[in-house]
Design a protein around this motif. Structure first.
Motif, short mmCIF file in Angstrom:
data_model
loop_
_atom_site.label_atom_id
_atom_site.label_comp_id
_atom_site.label_asym_id
_atom_site.label_seq_id
_atom_site.Cartn_x
_atom_site.Cartn_y
_atom_site.Cartn_z
N HIS A 1 -3.52 40.46 -8.52
CA HIS A 1 -4.93 40.77 -8.74
C HIS A 1 -5.70 40.99 -7.44
O HIS A 1 -6.80 41.54 -7.46
CB HIS A 1 -5.59 39.63 -9.53
CG HIS A 1 -6.94 39.95 -10.08
ND1 HIS A 1 -8.11 39.49 -9.52
CD2 HIS A 1 -7.31 40.70 -11.16
CE1 HIS A 1 -9.14 39.92 -10.21
NE2 HIS A 1 -8.69 40.67 -11.22
N ASN A 2 -5.14 40.58 -6.31
CA ASN A 2 -5.79 40.83 -5.02
C ASN A 2 -4.74 41.02 -3.94
O ASN A 2 -3.55 40.75 -4.14
CB ASN A 2 -6.80 39.74 -4.66
CG ASN A 2 -6.17 38.36 -4.50
OD1 ASN A 2 -5.29 38.17 -3.65
ND2 ASN A 2 -6.61 37.39 -5.29
N VAL A 3 -5.18 41.50 -2.79
CA VAL A 3 -4.27 41.88 -1.71
C VAL A 3 -3.52 40.68 -1.15
O VAL A 3 -2.31 40.76 -0.89
CB VAL A 3 -5.03 42.62 -0.60
CG1 VAL A 3 -4.14 42.84 0.63
CG2 VAL A 3 -5.55 43.96 -1.11
N TRP A 4 -4.21 39.57 -0.96
CA TRP A 4 -3.53 38.37 -0.42
C TRP A 4 -2.39 37.96 -1.34
O TRP A 4 -1.30 37.63 -0.89
CB TRP A 4 -4.52 37.22 -0.25
CG TRP A 4 -3.85 35.97 0.27
CD1 TRP A 4 -3.62 35.63 1.56
CD2 TRP A 4 -3.28 34.92 -0.53
NE1 TRP A 4 -2.96 34.43 1.64
CE2 TRP A 4 -2.74 33.96 0.38
CE3 TRP A 4 -3.18 34.67 -1.89
CZ2 TRP A 4 -2.11 32.80 -0.06
CZ3 TRP A 4 -2.54 33.51 -2.32
CH2 TRP A 4 -2.03 32.59 -1.42
N GLU A 5 -2.63 37.99 -2.65
CA GLU A 5 -1.58 37.62 -3.61
C GLU A 5 -0.38 38.55 -3.49
O GLU A 5 0.76 38.10 -3.57
CB GLU A 5 -2.13 37.67 -5.03
CG GLU A 5 -3.12 36.57 -5.38
CD GLU A 5 -3.67 36.71 -6.79
OE1 GLU A 5 -4.29 35.76 -7.28
OE2 GLU A 5 -3.49 37.79 -7.40
N ALA A 6 -0.64 39.85 -3.31
CA ALA A 6 0.47 40.81 -3.19
C ALA A 6 1.35 40.44 -2.01
O ALA A 6 2.59 40.46 -2.10
CB ALA A 6 -0.07 42.23 -3.04
N ARG A 7 0.74 40.11 -0.89
CA ARG A 7 1.52 39.75 0.29
C ARG A 7 2.24 38.41 0.11
O ARG A 7 3.38 38.24 0.57
CB ARG A 7 0.60 39.71 1.52
CG ARG A 7 0.01 41.08 1.83
CD ARG A 7 -0.69 41.14 3.16
NE ARG A 7 -1.17 42.50 3.43
CZ ARG A 7 -1.63 42.91 4.59
NH1 ARG A 7 -1.68 42.06 5.63
NH2 ARG A 7 -2.05 44.16 4.76
N LYS A 8 1.60 37.49 -0.61
CA LYS A 8 2.23 36.18 -0.82
C LYS A 8 3.41 36.30 -1.78
O LYS A 8 4.47 35.69 -1.54
CB LYS A 8 1.20 35.20 -1.39
CG LYS A 8 1.68 33.75 -1.40
CD LYS A 8 1.90 33.24 0.01
CE LYS A 8 2.41 31.82 0.03
NZ LYS A 8 2.63 31.33 1.42
N VAL A 9 3.27 37.07 -2.85
CA VAL A 9 4.38 37.24 -3.79
C VAL A 9 5.56 37.90 -3.09
O VAL A 9 6.72 37.50 -3.28
CB VAL A 9 3.92 38.07 -5.01
CG1 VAL A 9 5.12 38.51 -5.84
CG2 VAL A 9 2.97 37.25 -5.88
#
Length: 468
Positions: free
Chosen positions: A161-169
């Protein structure tokens, strides 16, 4: 060996195998964490049993070496006859569908059902993998939780749902080394592979610009802002679990079961819904990573809470290593690019598709980069397509299962899926900021000169739902 656990027959058999130079060991010893032998049947838990969750479960039921053993969803039942799913969904209908399928060969087959997927992960230790088909706001939490529990993961698009999450996943997927796949199923089609190969081969000469459009609009066309009507019964649909990491907000009928996509706090509008499908061909063909700038302008009413009816957006990618200078234009809500001069009078642009403009011609595709057609016709007639250079897919779900069993990584694994998602979400970010132009600092994950973007790049989460 303890006498109570091994019979004399088993002991003799084991000694004979050892004497012959063989030893049988558990599969995780042979292949490491999450390893499955090619002959094994993998066990999958369904997380999210709405319309898309039901469709995805139906796809898994087609695979003979997959066994669905559990389903988790806070909602017991959804009637989706008025939506494009045209089905009954929710925990109980999906459980009934799965059991009915397996009963043809096992009359007593039962699967376990859970309200909270975290309880499923805790109790179903034999699960090899999970399939996440929840709303966008819980994708990252479910994926990270499952990966850290040692489960292979398939997750719907957009991956987060957000950019930080994409990098964390992406980070957690790389750390665990487990098999992953994002649910942009058109990525596994033959058509998008042909499109990418044509573009890379110079079928229409150098390409510096692409236009992509989808007809999707808002589910709640008359609504302005958040709904103000009375809240519905939150217990009946498990609203607290439905929200997951999202800070609490009362539930209204305008949010469920499918229409949550209209609201920024839960979904990502038309761009978030379709970007990972329809921007895929450009990102794949030209190895696009970080855009230099993004500006997506709303068409019709939108505000800080609700997505617009349509949009037109401009991505600019600067030359950087293998990434060429490239302009990507996005349209939704019925908007389309101007009709290209090279398109014959008797050919119409599809209702959903992409247009690639080259120095020597154009390519028009259908949804998700499918069905590429080269114009002018004399260019197509003289063009000799290259031999396939991209491995062909055995199916989006099949590729994920094969990756679980030690085969090649699925082509929309979380490393690629996170990149495609981040590019998509930067357009969503511009919309959430009222159409402001973003100059993107990828290294520092920052919109230059726009501190108001920070809360959307990494959104606040409720206590107990942290992902760091």
């Amino acid at each position: 060996m303890k006498q109570s656990k091994y019979s004399r027959k088993e002991f003799v058999k084991g000694m004979a195998i050892a004497a012959a130079g063989f030893m049988i060991v558990p599969r995780h010893v042979l292949g490491g964490r999450g390893f499955l032998a090619p002959s094994d049947k993998i066990t999958v838990g369904i997380v999210g049993a709405g319309g898309k969750g039901r469709q995805n479960a139906e796809e898994l039921l087609k695979l003979k070496d997959v066994q669905i053993t559990a389903v988790a969803d806070p909602a017991k039942y959804w009637d989706l006859k008025d939506f494009y799913y045209k089905s009954k969904a929710g925990r109980e209908p999906v459980k009934e569908m799965i059991e009915s399928h397996y009963k043809s060969t096992n009359g007593n087959y039962r699967i376990n059902e859970y309200i909270d997927f975290r309880e499923m992960l805790e109790k179903e230790s034999s699960l090899d993998a999970i399939m996440c088909s929840t709303p966008d706001n819980t994708h990252a939490y479910v994926s990270i939780k499952a990966l850290r529990a040692g489960k292979h993961v398939y997750c719907e698009k957009p991956l987060t749902h957000n950019v930080w999450e994409a990098r964390k996943v992406r980070e957690v997927a790389l750390e665990t080394g487990l098999a992953t796949q994002m649910g942009n199923v058109l990525h596994s089609g033959e058509g998008i592979r042909q499109t990418v190969e044509y573009l890379r081969d110079g079928a229409i000469g150098k390409v510096e610009e692409a236009h992509t459009w989808v007809p999707a609009s808002r589910w709640n066309p008359g609504l302005k802002g958040l709904p103000a009507g009375p809240a519905i019964d939150e217990q009946s649909i498990g609203w607290d679990l439905w929200l997951g990491p999202t800070p609490y907000m009362p539930c209204h009928k305008e949010y469920v079961p499918v229409t949550w996509r209209d609201f920024w706090v839960l979904g990502c509008g038309a761009l978030g819904d379709f970007g990972c499908h329809d921007l895929d061909a450009s990102v794949w063909a030209f190895d696009l990573h970080a855009p230099e700038s993004v500006e997506v302008l709303p068409a019709g009413y939108s505000d800080a809470n609700i997505a617009p009816y349509g949009e037109i957006g401009y991505y600019h990618f600067a030359k950087n290593g293998n990434q060429p200078e490239f302009k990507q234009v996005w349209y939704s809500g019925g908007l389309q690019p101007p009709r290209p001069e090279l398109l014959p009078d008797n050919v119409e642009l599809p209702s959903r598709g992409s247009l690639f403009i080259g120095k020597k011609g154009i390519i028009v595709t259908g949804a998700g980069g499918s069905n590429p057609r080269i114009f002018p016709e004399r260019r197509r007639e003289r063009y000799n397509p290259p031999k396939p250079s991209i491995p062909r897919s055995n199916g989006h779900f099949r590729d994920w299962v094969d990756a679980i069993k030690g085969g090649p990584a699925a082509s929309s694994n979380f490393e690629y899926g996170a990149r495609l998602t981040e590019i998509t979400l930067l357009g969503v970010l511009s919309l959430r900021l009222g159409g402001k132009k973003i100059y993107w600092d990828s290294e520092n994950m920052r919109a230059k000169g726009l501190p108001e973007a920070d809360p959307f790049l990494r959104e606040p989460v409720r206590s107990g739902w942290e992902m760091a």
